[in-house]
Design an enzyme around this catalytic site. Structure first.
Site, PDB file in Angstrom:
ATOM      1  N   ASN A 216       0.940  -1.210   0.028  1.00 49.15           N
ATOM      2  CA  ASN A 216       0.040  -0.117  -0.072  1.00 49.15           C
ATOM      3  C   ASN A 216       0.814   1.529   0.098  1.00 49.15           C
ATOM      4  OD1 ASN A 216       0.426   0.827   3.220  1.00 49.15           O
ATOM      5  ND2 ASN A 216      -0.483  -1.063   3.150  1.00 49.15           N
ATOM      6  N   LYS A 294       7.991 -18.184  -9.482  1.00 49.92           N
ATOM      7  CA  LYS A 294       7.516 -17.123 -10.015  1.00 49.92           C
ATOM      8  C   LYS A 294       6.325 -17.530 -10.970  1.00 49.92           C
ATOM      9  CE  LYS A 294       8.587 -13.224 -13.078  1.00 49.92           C
ATOM     10  NZ  LYS A 294       9.457 -12.842 -14.106  1.00 49.92           N
ATOM     11  N   ASP A 318      -5.187  -9.015  13.188  1.00 48.02           N
ATOM     12  CA  ASP A 318      -5.233  -7.654  13.614  1.00 48.02           C
ATOM     13  C   ASP A 318      -4.403  -7.247  14.748  1.00 48.02           C
ATOM     14  OD1 ASP A 318      -6.147  -5.165  14.425  1.00 48.02           O
ATOM     15  OD2 ASP A 318      -8.045  -5.157  13.313  1.00 48.02           O
ATOM     16  N   ILE A 319      -3.421  -6.820  14.538  1.00 39.01           N
ATOM     17  CA  ILE A 319      -2.275  -6.300  15.544  1.00 39.01           C
ATOM     18  C   ILE A 319      -2.860  -5.640  16.666  1.00 39.01           C
ATOM     19  CG2 ILE A 319       0.041  -5.771  15.962  1.00 39.01           C
ATOM     20  CD1 ILE A 319       0.599  -6.067  12.892  1.00 39.01           C
ATOM     21  N   LYS A 355     -12.007  -2.045  18.170  1.00 32.65           N
ATOM     22  CA  LYS A 355     -10.391  -2.542  18.324  1.00 32.65           C
ATOM     23  C   LYS A 355      -9.985  -2.567  19.806  1.00 32.65           C
ATOM     24  CE  LYS A 355      -9.263  -2.000  13.968  1.00 32.65           C
ATOM     25  NZ  LYS A 355      -8.139  -2.793  12.951  1.00 32.65           N
TER      26      LYS A 355
HETATM   27  O1  C5P Z   1      -9.305  -1.771  10.623  1.00 35.15           O
HETATM   28  P1  C5P Z   1      -8.130  -0.737  10.014  1.00 35.15           P
HETATM   29  O2  C5P Z   1      -7.274  -1.202   9.109  1.00 35.15           O
HETATM   30  O3  C5P Z   1      -8.791   0.448   9.357  1.00 35.15           O
HETATM   31  O4  C5P Z   1      -7.603  -0.301  11.513  1.00 35.15           O
HETATM   32  C1  C5P Z   1      -6.404   0.755  11.571  1.00 35.15           C
HETATM   33  C2  C5P Z   1      -5.655   0.535  12.757  1.00 35.15           C
HETATM   34  O5  C5P Z   1      -5.531  -1.167  13.139  1.00 35.15           O
HETATM   35  C3  C5P Z   1      -4.314   1.130  12.459  1.00 35.15           C
HETATM   36  O6  C5P Z   1      -3.949   1.287  13.972  1.00 35.15           O
HETATM   37  C4  C5P Z   1      -3.235  -0.231  12.122  1.00 35.15           C
HETATM   38  O7  C5P Z   1      -2.076  -0.063  12.461  1.00 35.15           O
HETATM   39  C5  C5P Z   1      -4.139  -1.363  12.937  1.00 35.15           C
HETATM   40  N1  C5P Z   1      -4.220  -2.582  12.137  1.00 35.15           N
HETATM   41  C6  C5P Z   1      -3.436  -3.597  12.754  1.00 35.15           C
HETATM   42  N2  C5P Z   1      -3.366  -4.940  12.041  1.00 35.15           N
HETATM   43  C7  C5P Z   1      -4.106  -5.030  11.108  1.00 35.15           C
HETATM   44  C8  C5P Z   1      -4.729  -3.999  10.649  1.00 35.15           C
HETATM   45  C9  C5P Z   1      -4.785  -2.886  11.046  1.00 35.15           C
HETATM   46  O8  C5P Z   1      -2.699  -3.462  13.870  1.00 35.15           O
HETATM   47  N3  C5P Z   1      -4.161  -6.108  10.425  1.00 35.15           N
END
Ligand code: C5P
Length: 413
Positions: A216, A294, A318-319, A355
């Protein structure tokens, strides 16, 4: 490049380079000062010119090098008295034992020493010399005399010397000198002193095959600027970053990763932390059908038909949510970022709950804003506990970082 805070914006630094082997490091310092927005007027002693050329110093500082005490043109233009005053700070780097001795005793026998005697600006010195010269009682007495006269010392530090010896006398690194200058011009309250702050930054890259990936537009600038601001506020900082071209801020522990899964593991390994700031643009998905060779373009017998490929995605961890939901080892303050393109506040309110984070920094990243990958940002800070939203004015990512760290520091009080 780290989005420098431009803390030295418009600050005028008279840089006196004296003749030591470390003089070449003045070139790097000039580059750093300029990147931080400062203006360098270089002065070289006769022996400094034996170690580094005035041409290099002039090219990097984009300024004329002053080296002659009796130069009629300069005397007519501004004169050594005004040269000694028309700056916010005089820095001697590197400072030899000889120039320290002259400064301590008021000897003015060349341009650099005359400027030091004539100035009413603050003086800093970054000594560099052989360990025995540094430890010599004459140098130590001169140092005490200078300190009593408000001359600020940056280093020297202990380390290997050009002469092969080891000990005190080594020049402080240019990055360290820069931070001393920045702290001098914009002192920061150490609100995060003793705290461990963990920050994620940058994009993640999810591999399709050994040479292709999905990524991205995140540059990492905001996260790197946050790391720098947190370090300046006194924190011990761990920066976990996806691929980024930013330069590591000084004094920060760096962990480089590529994928969301690697970022997750690096975060878990970096706990415990008092504060965690998740500024990374983590990919929500990774490729399910990763190919370890590849992927080749198929030759299709029918020329009018195109070769279609389908990628299948699976969700990444989702960290932010995982760490914010920990029952053991949860940082006491968890800050998330919400990059939104529509229904911004409404989405943010739902996200802060979903979150489980304490603070959500919300920004509008619709393409028209130019925020993604750009140098500026416009954010609002949402606080789950007091329900307040603080809207910050549009500013450089460095300034936004300082504001966010100030906000966190206040909560931490
Ligand atoms: O759900 P979204 O991507 O909009 O959430 C954004 C927040 O979640 C940011 O703080 C991003 O660093 C964190 N995030 C994460 N792991 C993911 C997706 C988003 O820590 N897989």
């Amino acid at each position: 490049m780290v989005l420098l805070a431009m803390t030295l914006h418009n600050k005028r630094i008279l840089l006196l380079i004296s003749g030591g082997i470390a003089a070449f490091k003045a070139l790097e310092l000039i580059r750093l000062i300029k990147k931080s927005g400062g203006y360098v007027t270089p002065v070289m002693t006769k022996s400094a010119k034996q170690f580094v050329t005035p041409l290099s110093v002039s090219a990097l500082s984009e300024n004329k090098v002053y080296d002659e005490l009796f130069n009629l043109t300069d005397e007519a233009e501004m004169g050594h008295i005004s040269l000694s005053r028309e700056n916010d700070l005089i820095l001697v780097m590197p400072a030899t034992a000889n120039i320290l001795a002259k400064l301590a005793h008021g000897i003015a026998d060349d341009l650099a020493t005359t400027l030091l005697l004539a100035t009413d600006s603050p003086i800093m010195v970054a000594p560099a010399m052989n360990v025995r010269m540094w430890e010599a009682s004459a140098t130590q007495k001169n140092m005490k005399l200078l300190r009593d006269n408000d001359v600020q010392f940056i280093g020297p530090v202990k380390g290997d010397m050009a002469c092969g010896e080891f000990g005190f006398g080594r020049l402080s690194e240019p990055e360290v000198i820069l931070t001393v200058l920045e702290d001098f011009f914009s002192p920061v309250t150490k609100t995060l002193s003793g705290k461990h702050v963990l920050i994620t930054a940058g994009p993640t890259y999810e591999a399709i095959d050994p040479v292709r990936f999905i990524g991205n537009l995140s540059s990492g600038k905001q996260g790197y600027a946050l790391a720098d601001a947190a370090r300046r506020a006194g924190a011990k900082v761990t920066l976990i970053t996806g691929p980024s071209n930013e330069v590591l801020p000084y004094g920060v522990k760096l962990k480089q990763v590529r994928t969301a899964q690697q970022m997750m593991s690096a975060v878990q390994q970096s706990l415990p932390a008092d504060i965690a700031v998740f500024a990374a643009a983590v990919s929500d998905w990774k490729i399910a059908n990763y190919s370890d060779v590849k992927i080749k373009k198929q030759q299709h017998p029918d020329k009018n038909s195109t070769d279609e490929k389908t990628l299948t995605f699976v969700e990444n961890p989702d960290i932010l949510k995982t760490i914010a939901s920990l029952t053991k080892n949860r940082p006491s303050l968890v800050v998330g970022f919400a990059a939104e393109t529509d229904d911004i506040l409404e989405n943010a309110r739902a996200k802060i709950i979903r979150k489980n984070c304490d603070i959500l920094v919300v920004n509008d990243v619709s393409p028209a804003t130019g925020i993604m990958g750009g140098d500026y940002n416009k954010v609002s800070i949402m606080n789950k506990h007091n329900q307040q939203i603080v809207e910050l004015p549009k500013a450089s990512k460095a300034q936004i970082a300082r504001n966010i760290i100030d906000y966190i520091g206040k909560i931490n009080e």
